[in-house]
Write a protein that holds these residues in place. Sequence first.
Motif, PDB file in Angstrom:
ATOM      1  N   ASP A 166       0.819  -1.213   0.000  1.00  0.00           N
ATOM      2  CA  ASP A 166       0.000   0.000   0.000  1.00  0.00           C
ATOM      3  C   ASP A 166       0.851   1.261   0.000  1.00  0.00           C
ATOM      4  O   ASP A 166       0.556   2.229   0.706  1.00  0.00           O
ATOM      5  N   ASN A 186      -2.927  -4.522  -0.517  1.00  0.00           N
ATOM      6  CA  ASN A 186      -4.267  -4.714  -1.059  1.00  0.00           C
ATOM      7  C   ASN A 186      -4.688  -3.580  -1.982  1.00  0.00           C
ATOM      8  O   ASN A 186      -5.658  -3.701  -2.721  1.00  0.00           O
ATOM      9  N   ARG A 187      -3.944  -2.465  -1.981  1.00  0.00           N
ATOM     10  CA  ARG A 187      -4.279  -1.339  -2.859  1.00  0.00           C
ATOM     11  C   ARG A 187      -3.417  -1.312  -4.125  1.00  0.00           C
ATOM     12  O   ARG A 187      -3.828  -0.734  -5.121  1.00  0.00           O
ATOM     13  N   PHE A 191      -1.671  -4.135  -5.577  1.00  0.00           N
ATOM     14  CA  PHE A 191      -1.271  -5.489  -5.944  1.00  0.00           C
ATOM     15  C   PHE A 191      -1.069  -5.636  -7.456  1.00  0.00           C
ATOM     16  O   PHE A 191      -0.484  -6.626  -7.906  1.00  0.00           O
ATOM     17  N   ASP A 228      -2.617  -8.474   5.018  1.00  0.00           N
ATOM     18  CA  ASP A 228      -4.037  -8.656   4.718  1.00  0.00           C
ATOM     19  C   ASP A 228      -4.433 -10.128   4.628  1.00  0.00           C
ATOM     20  O   ASP A 228      -5.555 -10.494   4.990  1.00  0.00           O
ATOM     21  N   TYR A 282     -13.688  -9.897   2.602  1.00  0.00           N
ATOM     22  CA  TYR A 282     -12.447  -9.411   1.993  1.00  0.00           C
ATOM     23  C   TYR A 282     -11.617 -10.556   1.439  1.00  0.00           C
ATOM     24  O   TYR A 282     -11.047 -10.445   0.342  1.00  0.00           O
ATOM     25  N   GLN A 283     -11.516 -11.666   2.159  1.00  0.00           N
ATOM     26  CA  GLN A 283     -10.709 -12.785   1.682  1.00  0.00           C
ATOM     27  C   GLN A 283     -11.265 -13.354   0.383  1.00  0.00           C
ATOM     28  O   GLN A 283     -10.507 -13.775  -0.499  1.00  0.00           O
ATOM     29  N   ARG A 303     -10.220 -10.821  -2.166  1.00  0.00           N
ATOM     30  CA  ARG A 303      -8.774 -10.923  -2.398  1.00  0.00           C
ATOM     31  C   ARG A 303      -8.440 -12.086  -3.318  1.00  0.00           C
ATOM     32  O   ARG A 303      -7.615 -11.957  -4.238  1.00  0.00           O
ATOM     33  N   ARG A 309      -6.711 -11.476  -7.059  1.00  0.00           N
ATOM     34  CA  ARG A 309      -5.335 -11.982  -7.211  1.00  0.00           C
ATOM     35  C   ARG A 309      -5.242 -13.091  -8.252  1.00  0.00           C
ATOM     36  O   ARG A 309      -4.155 -13.567  -8.554  1.00  0.00           O
ATOM     37  N   HIS A 368      -0.935  -3.033   7.050  1.00  0.00           N
ATOM     38  CA  HIS A 368      -2.328  -3.245   6.658  1.00  0.00           C
ATOM     39  C   HIS A 368      -3.353  -2.823   7.699  1.00  0.00           C
ATOM     40  O   HIS A 368      -4.349  -2.210   7.352  1.00  0.00           O
TER      41      HIS A 368
END
Length: 279
Positions: A60, A108-109, A111, A145, A154-155, A158, A162, A227
Motif C-alpha cells: 500500500d 491490497n491497494r 497489488f 491482509d 475481503y478474503q 482478495r 489476485r 495493513h
Amino acid sequence: MPDQADDRFAELRAPAHWQAVDFFSDLHLQASDLATFAGWRRYLLRPPETRASALFILGDLFEVWVGDDALLPHPDDDEHPERHFQRECMRLLQEHAHHTPTYFMAGNRDFLLGPAALKAAGMVGLPDPTVLVLHEQRWLLSHGDALCVDDLDYQTFRAEVRSPAWQQAFLHRPLADREALARELRARSEARKSEQGQDPTLWADVDAATARQWLQQADATTLIHGHTHRPATHVLGERQSALLQRVVLSDWDLAARPPRADLLRLSDQGLNRLDLATM
C-alpha cells in the motif's frame, strides 16, 4: 496462507555489509494528499549519514494502482493528474534506489504494480510472505491482509482479484475505465468504513493463531507487517523458550492531527520505531 502454490516461504539473505534496514507500509500515496507525499519525499532525500542500508516497503505504497501502463504517455494525461503524480513517485524511487536497495511487497491497494513499474522505480519485488535473514536472525515480512482471516468478505474478494484470469481481464480494459472503477471501489470502501466506524480497532485484525503458524513455518520469532493501521507490538506466546511476536507498522497521514509517519528500523540493536513526523 502464503501466496506460493508450494506453501513455502521465499527467503532473502541480507549481504554482510548491511547494518540497518528500514520498513514502512500503508502510505497510500495519492495526488490529493501532498502532505504525506512531501514527508515521504523528505525521507527518500535524507542525507547519506542517516540512511539505512536497505528499504523494505510492505504494501500500500499507493492508494491505488490500476496498471503499469499508467506510467506511459497517453493523449488524455492532462485530464488525469494522478498519472503525473505516480510518474513523479517512480522518479523519486529510482533516484533513491541508486544508492539504497529498495524492496517492494504488494498490498491490497497496489497489488497490480507489476514488473514494468518495479523496473521504472528500481525496486525489487518480494512475494508475500518473505523471510529476511539479517543479523543472524530470521524476520518474517508480510503486508498482513492475508492474515485477517476473519474478514471473510475481503478474503473472497482478495482471492478473486489476485487470480490471473481476473487481472488479465481487468488490465485488458482501457486505462480510463480502470481508473473510474478504482474510484468507485474506493468510494465503496470508504462507505463501508463509515458504516463500521473510522477507528481501525473496529476493523478485522490479524488472526493470532495463523500468525503463529506462519512464524513456525518460517522458523522465525518476529512477524513484521502493515495493513491494519494499528502500530504496536503483540506477543503471540513462546516456542522453545523464544518469544513470538508480531510488530505492526503504522499507516502514514501527515495531514492528520497529530500527523502519522512511522517507520521501523532494524539494526544489530533490534527493532526501533522512528517517528518521521517529528524528525
